[in-house]
Design a protein around this motif. Structure first.
Motif, PDB file in Angstrom:
ATOM      1  N   PRO A  27       0.835  -1.206   0.000  1.00  0.00           N
ATOM      2  CA  PRO A  27       0.000   0.000   0.000  1.00  0.00           C
ATOM      3  C   PRO A  27       0.868   1.253   0.000  1.00  0.00           C
ATOM      4  CG  PRO A  27       0.100  -0.872   2.210  1.00  0.00           C
ATOM      5  CD  PRO A  27       0.888  -1.819   1.324  1.00  0.00           C
ATOM      6  N   ALA A  28       1.324   1.635  -1.166  1.00  0.00           N
ATOM      7  CA  ALA A  28       2.170   2.824  -1.295  1.00  0.00           C
ATOM      8  C   ALA A  28       1.327   4.073  -1.055  1.00  0.00           C
ATOM      9  CB  ALA A  28       2.808   2.863  -2.676  1.00  0.00           C
ATOM     10  N   LEU A  33       0.710  -1.066  -4.999  1.00  0.00           N
ATOM     11  CA  LEU A  33       1.787  -1.394  -5.922  1.00  0.00           C
ATOM     12  C   LEU A  33       1.987  -2.904  -5.909  1.00  0.00           C
ATOM     13  CD1 LEU A  33       4.227  -0.407  -7.638  1.00  0.00           C
ATOM     14  CD2 LEU A  33       5.495  -0.230  -5.504  1.00  0.00           C
ATOM     15  N   GLY A  34       1.866  -3.543  -7.072  1.00  0.00           N
ATOM     16  CA  GLY A  34       2.102  -4.978  -7.183  1.00  0.00           C
ATOM     17  C   GLY A  34       3.540  -5.246  -7.569  1.00  0.00           C
ATOM     18  N   VAL A  35       4.147  -6.219  -6.895  1.00  0.00           N
ATOM     19  CA  VAL A  35       5.557  -6.529  -7.131  1.00  0.00           C
ATOM     20  C   VAL A  35       5.712  -8.024  -7.401  1.00  0.00           C
ATOM     21  CG1 VAL A  35       7.893  -6.434  -6.190  1.00  0.00           C
ATOM     22  CG2 VAL A  35       6.218  -4.690  -5.527  1.00  0.00           C
ATOM     23  N   THR A  48      -1.319   3.811   4.263  1.00  0.00           N
ATOM     24  CA  THR A  48      -1.957   2.972   5.272  1.00  0.00           C
ATOM     25  C   THR A  48      -2.790   1.949   4.527  1.00  0.00           C
ATOM     26  OG1 THR A  48      -2.075   4.778   6.848  1.00  0.00           O
ATOM     27  CG2 THR A  48      -3.569   2.938   7.211  1.00  0.00           C
ATOM     28  N   GLY A  49      -2.652   0.690   4.880  1.00  0.00           N
ATOM     29  CA  GLY A  49      -3.446  -0.329   4.212  1.00  0.00           C
ATOM     30  C   GLY A  49      -2.958  -1.725   4.494  1.00  0.00           C
ATOM     31  N   ALA A  63      -1.453  -5.328   8.564  1.00  0.00           N
ATOM     32  CA  ALA A  63      -1.889  -3.932   8.589  1.00  0.00           C
ATOM     33  C   ALA A  63      -0.624  -3.099   8.714  1.00  0.00           C
ATOM     34  CB  ALA A  63      -2.820  -3.688   9.774  1.00  0.00           C
ATOM     35  N   VAL A  64      -0.440  -2.150   7.806  1.00  0.00           N
ATOM     36  CA  VAL A  64       0.756  -1.308   7.847  1.00  0.00           C
ATOM     37  C   VAL A  64       0.381   0.157   7.703  1.00  0.00           C
ATOM     38  CG1 VAL A  64       2.336  -3.080   6.983  1.00  0.00           C
ATOM     39  CG2 VAL A  64       1.206  -1.575   5.372  1.00  0.00           C
ATOM     40  N   GLN A  65       1.269   0.991   8.246  1.00  0.00           N
ATOM     41  CA  GLN A  65       1.085   2.433   8.112  1.00  0.00           C
ATOM     42  C   GLN A  65       2.443   3.109   8.134  1.00  0.00           C
ATOM     43  OE1 GLN A  65      -0.637   4.795  11.403  1.00  0.00           O
ATOM     44  NE2 GLN A  65      -1.948   5.717   9.848  1.00  0.00           N
ATOM     45  N   GLY A  66       2.625   4.023   7.192  1.00  0.00           N
ATOM     46  CA  GLY A  66       3.805   4.880   7.174  1.00  0.00           C
ATOM     47  C   GLY A  66       5.093   4.164   6.839  1.00  0.00           C
TER      48      GLY A  66
END
Length: 132
Positions: A27-28, A33-35, A48-49, A63-66
């Motif tokens: 979640p850029a 963004l798919g890698v 955040t996502g 769950a990630v943020q920043g």
């Protein structure tokens, strides 16, 4: 070219994840963004996502943020402010935080909007991850 890439996720206090993955979705800040293995090198700020990855027939989510993500042809390294697995998230607390952020946004002055919006988005993704 390798069929997998290394996915490493760290926060300021701990290493959260270190796995091999055939695909990673980050979640850029400007969108997901798919890698895949062999991706062009890239450095991006994180939003955040949900950070998602495929490991064989299994799919994982955090769950990630920043923070930032560094993408190399054979690796994705995420330096996140927040990174939590479903097991680490308190669903009741996430639901409560979501309700509180929504309520505060109704009357918040403009200078508090960004902070409250970030709290709301983090609560939403925590609810999603914790709910399965």
């Amino acid at each position: 070219m390798a069929e997998t890439l290394r996915l490493e996720v760290v926060t300021p206090t701990r290493r959260v994840l270190d796995v091999r993955a055939s695909e990673v979705r980050v979640p850029a800040a400007l969108g997901e963004l798919g890698v895949l293995p062999g991706h062009t090198p890239l450095l991006t700020s994180m939003g955040t996502g949900e950070l998602k990855w495929t490991e064989g027939s299994k799919t994982g989510r955090l769950a990630v943020q920043g923070g930032f993500a560094e993408i190399q042809p054979d690796a994705v390294t995420v330096l996140a402010s927040v990174a939590e697995t479903a097991e680490q998230i308190d669903l009741e607390a996430a639901v409560q935080a979501h309700a509180e952020a929504l309520e505060k946004l109704k009357t918040a002055p403009a200078e508090e909007f960004d902070e409250l919006d970030a709290a709301l988005r983090l609560a939403e993704v925590r609810k999603t991850i914790a709910s399965g």
